[in-house]
Design a protein around this motif. Sequence first.
Motif, PDB file in Angstrom:
ATOM      1  N   MET A   1      64.390  -4.534  34.373  1.00  0.00           N
ATOM      2  CA  MET A   1      65.507  -4.860  35.147  1.00  0.00           C
ATOM      3  C   MET A   1      66.654  -4.141  34.768  1.00  0.00           C
ATOM      4  O   MET A   1      66.821  -3.835  33.629  1.00  0.00           O
ATOM      5  CB  MET A   1      65.586  -6.183  35.121  1.00  0.00           C
TER       6      MET A   1
ATOM      7  N   GLU B   1      54.794   0.664  49.090  1.00  0.00           N
ATOM      8  CA  GLU B   1      55.670   0.629  47.773  1.00  0.00           C
ATOM      9  C   GLU B   1      54.835   0.128  46.443  1.00  0.00           C
ATOM     10  O   GLU B   1      54.787   0.791  45.475  1.00  0.00           O
ATOM     11  CB  GLU B   1      56.991   0.079  48.010  1.00  0.00           C
ATOM     12  N   THR B   2      54.440  -0.944  46.744  1.00  0.00           N
ATOM     13  CA  THR B   2      53.823  -1.742  45.847  1.00  0.00           C
ATOM     14  C   THR B   2      52.534  -1.128  45.342  1.00  0.00           C
ATOM     15  O   THR B   2      52.167  -1.057  44.148  1.00  0.00           O
ATOM     16  CB  THR B   2      53.466  -3.206  45.985  1.00  0.00           C
TER      17      THR B   2
ATOM     18  N   GLU C   1      53.321   1.924  42.995  1.00  0.00           N
ATOM     19  CA  GLU C   1      53.825   1.499  41.889  1.00  0.00           C
ATOM     20  C   GLU C   1      52.538   1.261  40.998  1.00  0.00           C
ATOM     21  O   GLU C   1      52.782   1.321  39.802  1.00  0.00           O
ATOM     22  CB  GLU C   1      54.925   0.274  42.095  1.00  0.00           C
TER      23      GLU C   1
ATOM     24  N   LEU D   1      61.346   5.963  38.293  1.00  0.00           N
ATOM     25  CA  LEU D   1      60.727   6.101  39.820  1.00  0.00           C
ATOM     26  C   LEU D   1      61.680   5.398  40.700  1.00  0.00           C
ATOM     27  O   LEU D   1      62.112   4.069  40.446  1.00  0.00           O
ATOM     28  CB  LEU D   1      59.531   5.712  39.885  1.00  0.00           C
ATOM     29  N   GLY D   2      62.101   5.777  41.620  1.00  0.00           N
ATOM     30  CA  GLY D   2      62.822   5.123  42.804  1.00  0.00           C
ATOM     31  C   GLY D   2      62.029   5.268  44.121  1.00  0.00           C
ATOM     32  O   GLY D   2      61.380   6.309  44.340  1.00  0.00           O
ATOM     33  N   TYR D   3      61.875   4.158  44.726  1.00  0.00           N
ATOM     34  CA  TYR D   3      60.974   3.925  45.981  1.00  0.00           C
ATOM     35  C   TYR D   3      62.032   3.878  47.342  1.00  0.00           C
ATOM     36  O   TYR D   3      62.908   2.819  47.454  1.00  0.00           O
ATOM     37  CB  TYR D   3      60.090   2.941  45.948  1.00  0.00           C
ATOM     38  N   TYR D   4      61.925   4.897  48.277  1.00  0.00           N
ATOM     39  CA  TYR D   4      62.624   4.735  49.429  1.00  0.00           C
ATOM     40  C   TYR D   4      61.854   4.688  50.572  1.00  0.00           C
ATOM     41  O   TYR D   4      61.528   6.101  51.090  1.00  0.00           O
ATOM     42  CB  TYR D   4      63.947   5.944  49.393  1.00  0.00           C
ATOM     43  N   PRO D   5      61.849   3.593  51.407  1.00  0.00           N
ATOM     44  CA  PRO D   5      60.942   3.644  52.451  1.00  0.00           C
ATOM     45  C   PRO D   5      61.763   4.583  53.527  1.00  0.00           C
ATOM     46  O   PRO D   5      62.882   4.381  53.778  1.00  0.00           O
ATOM     47  CB  PRO D   5      60.955   2.287  52.952  1.00  0.00           C
TER      48      PRO D   5
ATOM     49  N   LEU E   1      59.257   7.648  50.390  1.00  0.00           N
ATOM     50  CA  LEU E   1      59.919   8.698  49.538  1.00  0.00           C
ATOM     51  C   LEU E   1      59.950   8.179  47.999  1.00  0.00           C
ATOM     52  O   LEU E   1      60.152   7.175  47.982  1.00  0.00           O
ATOM     53  CB  LEU E   1      61.075   9.242  49.930  1.00  0.00           C
TER      54      LEU E   1
ATOM     55  N   LEU F   1      61.185   9.018  44.255  1.00  0.00           N
ATOM     56  CA  LEU F   1      61.810  10.127  43.819  1.00  0.00           C
ATOM     57  C   LEU F   1      61.643   9.726  42.159  1.00  0.00           C
ATOM     58  O   LEU F   1      62.067   8.759  41.605  1.00  0.00           O
ATOM     59  CB  LEU F   1      63.267   9.865  44.016  1.00  0.00           C
TER      60      LEU F   1
ATOM     61  N   GLU G   1      68.561   4.397  46.912  1.00  0.00           N
ATOM     62  CA  GLU G   1      68.456   5.652  47.972  1.00  0.00           C
ATOM     63  C   GLU G   1      69.763   5.468  49.029  1.00  0.00           C
ATOM     64  O   GLU G   1      69.956   6.369  49.554  1.00  0.00           O
ATOM     65  CB  GLU G   1      67.138   5.023  48.833  1.00  0.00           C
TER      66      GLU G   1
ATOM     67  N   GLY H   1      61.079  -3.576  39.531  1.00  0.00           N
ATOM     68  CA  GLY H   1      61.968  -3.794  38.539  1.00  0.00           C
ATOM     69  C   GLY H   1      63.331  -3.403  39.061  1.00  0.00           C
ATOM     70  O   GLY H   1      64.274  -3.803  38.579  1.00  0.00           O
ATOM     71  N   ASP H   2      63.385  -2.655  40.223  1.00  0.00           N
ATOM     72  CA  ASP H   2      64.866  -2.373  40.619  1.00  0.00           C
ATOM     73  C   ASP H   2      65.395  -3.261  41.663  1.00  0.00           C
ATOM     74  O   ASP H   2      66.545  -3.248  41.941  1.00  0.00           O
ATOM     75  CB  ASP H   2      64.690  -0.764  41.401  1.00  0.00           C
TER      76      ASP H   2
ATOM     77  N   ILE I   1      67.441  -6.139  41.708  1.00  0.00           N
ATOM     78  CA  ILE I   1      68.104  -7.062  40.751  1.00  0.00           C
ATOM     79  C   ILE I   1      69.326  -7.712  41.393  1.00  0.00           C
ATOM     80  O   ILE I   1      70.400  -8.171  40.942  1.00  0.00           O
ATOM     81  CB  ILE I   1      68.883  -6.142  39.659  1.00  0.00           C
TER      82      ILE I   1
END
Lengths: 443, 443
Positions: free
Chosen positions: A1, A214-215, A218, A233-237, A243, A245, B36, B98-99, B101
């Motif tokens: 977190m 996304e899940t 992950e 890692l970033g998740y962008y629908p 996407l 990243l 994003e 995790g992201d 928050i």
Amino acid sequence: MGGGHGRRPGRGIRSGPIEALGILAAKIEIIGIGNELIHGSVADQNTIYAAARLSALGFSVTRIVFVGDDLKSIRSALKEAGKRADIVLVSGGLGNTGDDITVEAVGKAFNRPLVLHKGLQEELRRYLDRRDIPWDPVLEKLAWLPQGSEVFHPRPKTCGFMLTEKDRTFFFLPGIPEEMKRVLDRRVIPYLLQHYTERDVIRSRTYRIFGLMETEVEEKLAEEVKAFPTLTLGYYPDFPELLVLASVKAGKTKEADRLLDRFGEKVAEVLGRHVISDNGLTLEEVLGELLLKTKQTLAVAESCTGGLIGHRLTAVPGSSAYFDRSLVVYSNRAKKELLGVPARVLSRYGAVSPQTARYMAEGVRAKSKTDWGLAVTGIAGPGGGTPEKPVGMVWIALAYKGGCFCEPYLFRGNRAQIKIMTAQTALNRVRECLLDDTHLSGR
Amino acid sequence: MGGGHGRRPGRGIRSGPIEALGILAAKIEIIGIGNELIHGSVADQNTIYAAARLSALGFSVTRIVFVGDDLKSIRSALKEAGKRADIVLVSGGLGNTGDDITVEAVGKAFNRPLVLHKGLQEELRRYLDRRDIPWDPVLEKLAWLPQGSEVFHPRPKTCGFMLTEKDRTFFFLPGIPEEMKRVLDRRVIPYLLQHYTERDVIRSRTYRIFGLMETEVEEKLAEEVKAFPTLTLGYYPDFPELLVLASVKAGKTKEADRLLDRFGEKVAEVLGRHVISDNGLTLEEVLGELLLKTKQTLAVAESCTGGLIGHRLTAVPGSSAYFDRSLVVYSNRAKKELLGVPARVLSRYGAVSPQTARYMAEGVRAKSKTDWGLAVTGIAGPGGGTPEKPVGMVWIALAYKGGCFCEPYLFRGNRAQIKIMTAQTALNRVRECLLDDTHLSGR
């Protein structure tokens, strides 16, 4: 977190030669000015473009703020941004209509009188002279700027300017997207590259994923990421795609790139065909490259997508080399006449059926003499659904030398979403078949 | 120049029955959370939707802020918004990865411990049970909310909640667009309508304009607006169209609507055919209504637009009643085979020529037996241009009973923009012809 900006730097999705420089992480805030931006009238293009470009260079965009054409709001947004960020990029409100008050707000925010910029005034006169437009004192507003401003380019309406206030650099750009982009790319970015030196290198890569949530991504990557301590890692629908990243931090650019390469191998292993690209290419661009490389051609027969598949394929320059035609056969008559779907098939099974889809795919392939014939037929809604054939029911057929397959799908969503999912899934099936084909034939 | 929010209220472009209520002007700020959003990876849909809906109801959206998945940034954004606005709408960061928050940041911002929401926890268990997914303690995160939160709907991941802090109402909504829209429309808006009573009525209407620049519209309307002291106009370029938002303030809803009606007559007089709609309808919806009303049909032959015209026409539910087919004839062979364009025409004049355009329009009309046959052929670029036929050169032809006209255009911009301008201009020419036709035949 949690995690500060150092740990979650993130980067834009675009990449280019400029990115190879490996730049530092200065904090940037972006302010968009205009009533349209806060009233939901139009989607803003400027801030997303600037955020992507600057993030891709390694700058840390920490906040984006939209305020209306209102003196007090603009003033407070400017002052607050100046307290938090090293660099503030402002777009909008530089024109000569009544609601363009950015310059006035800057003057008030930083206690700077507006002064007449002679060079700009002259350019303005020349501009009008060339067009035989009589001088209008209202236009002179465009030549008045806050004291201490540096003009990038004395071009009326599109000049853009910068000023420094308490060690913070403020850039003011026009609101028209093309002009804003030009000033950003030609003036602001070169300036930033010159004035901000390298500290820590953050490099990133964006994976364009289709068919996984996304899940799921992950979970699939959970084991792999453990070997990369500086990876985030970033998740962008990005409907209908996701996407992902991946960003790494390292002492040197090469080192960071090596880490990304190693992680990329893991991604390819674990996510396989779900990865459409890792270099910013769209599905239609990837598909186009595959068709070009293998010298194959494609024709399409569209029903429920109404032309969207052809539109996406032709978004790629040079697509005429592999895309022959798309027949948007909205009526049954068009299906019969153009594709040779037999009347008895349409009357017995209906337009939305595997039988019709096959005839469409084989028909368009035969008529256009292409290697591949793609067809879609379905019910985009909101009306037209039945218990047997509900809204979202779609058949996708693909005809090729020696065969044709046909698959059913059930997409959820509104009419626009069903059209988008159908086009995406159809194009993606062609991509998958080409990958198998290329692989099998050793091309 | 200038003007506070009272004078420049502005409204969203959507309208619906709910708007007829005539609501007050409470200040709302919207916060979007997610890396994003500040890294330019994806265009945000949530804030624009919320801003449009709330503005349309008469609330004054005064600021939109995007921050990343970063505790400190979220905290400061929440606190600052609470100082300025009456209502704060937050979207994003409520999931279980995790992201996510937001909840933690709310706790920190307002010094509220997180407490376990039993109802939500039970729903979560039931949700997993129904799907035969084993209990995962990580998911329990979804049931912990800041003390004092009111849950809208105990649905895991998509519940949304609200809390009141120092007389300010904060709404927290999920980040997935569909879920966010549902919670906004079903929970937040009804709550706001119940709790905020009428003070001043602001009503607005949005004119969708094509073919005039902002300054041209402003100039044409300059005389007319003088008769409407409480009227404000906002200009929002929405490529390829221009949205002009007219807002009036009055004591009562009816009075405001009467003013808008009167101003509307002036707009129709002065801008004429440049007005596509004043009720939110898109060009393809307006065109569809005209075709339906006059019981006429349309078929299309597309070259450079690649299917975009068909895609736009079929964006309208029920378009099969008047849209028969679109032939995306990307290759010369397709133009010959499908539309009967003679080989000698193609070889003598080329695919981008008035001769070819006419054959395409007449060909598609004849083959599909529709009332109207529309054709476009042009050079979308970036390659393929010549001095005689530069990139952006487009011919639009329209065949009808007893004739066919063909017009040249030169569009500027990149490939995507040229495709968009071509489709827009072509559809608009059909609209104009139908208006003339309807007018002349007295239908």
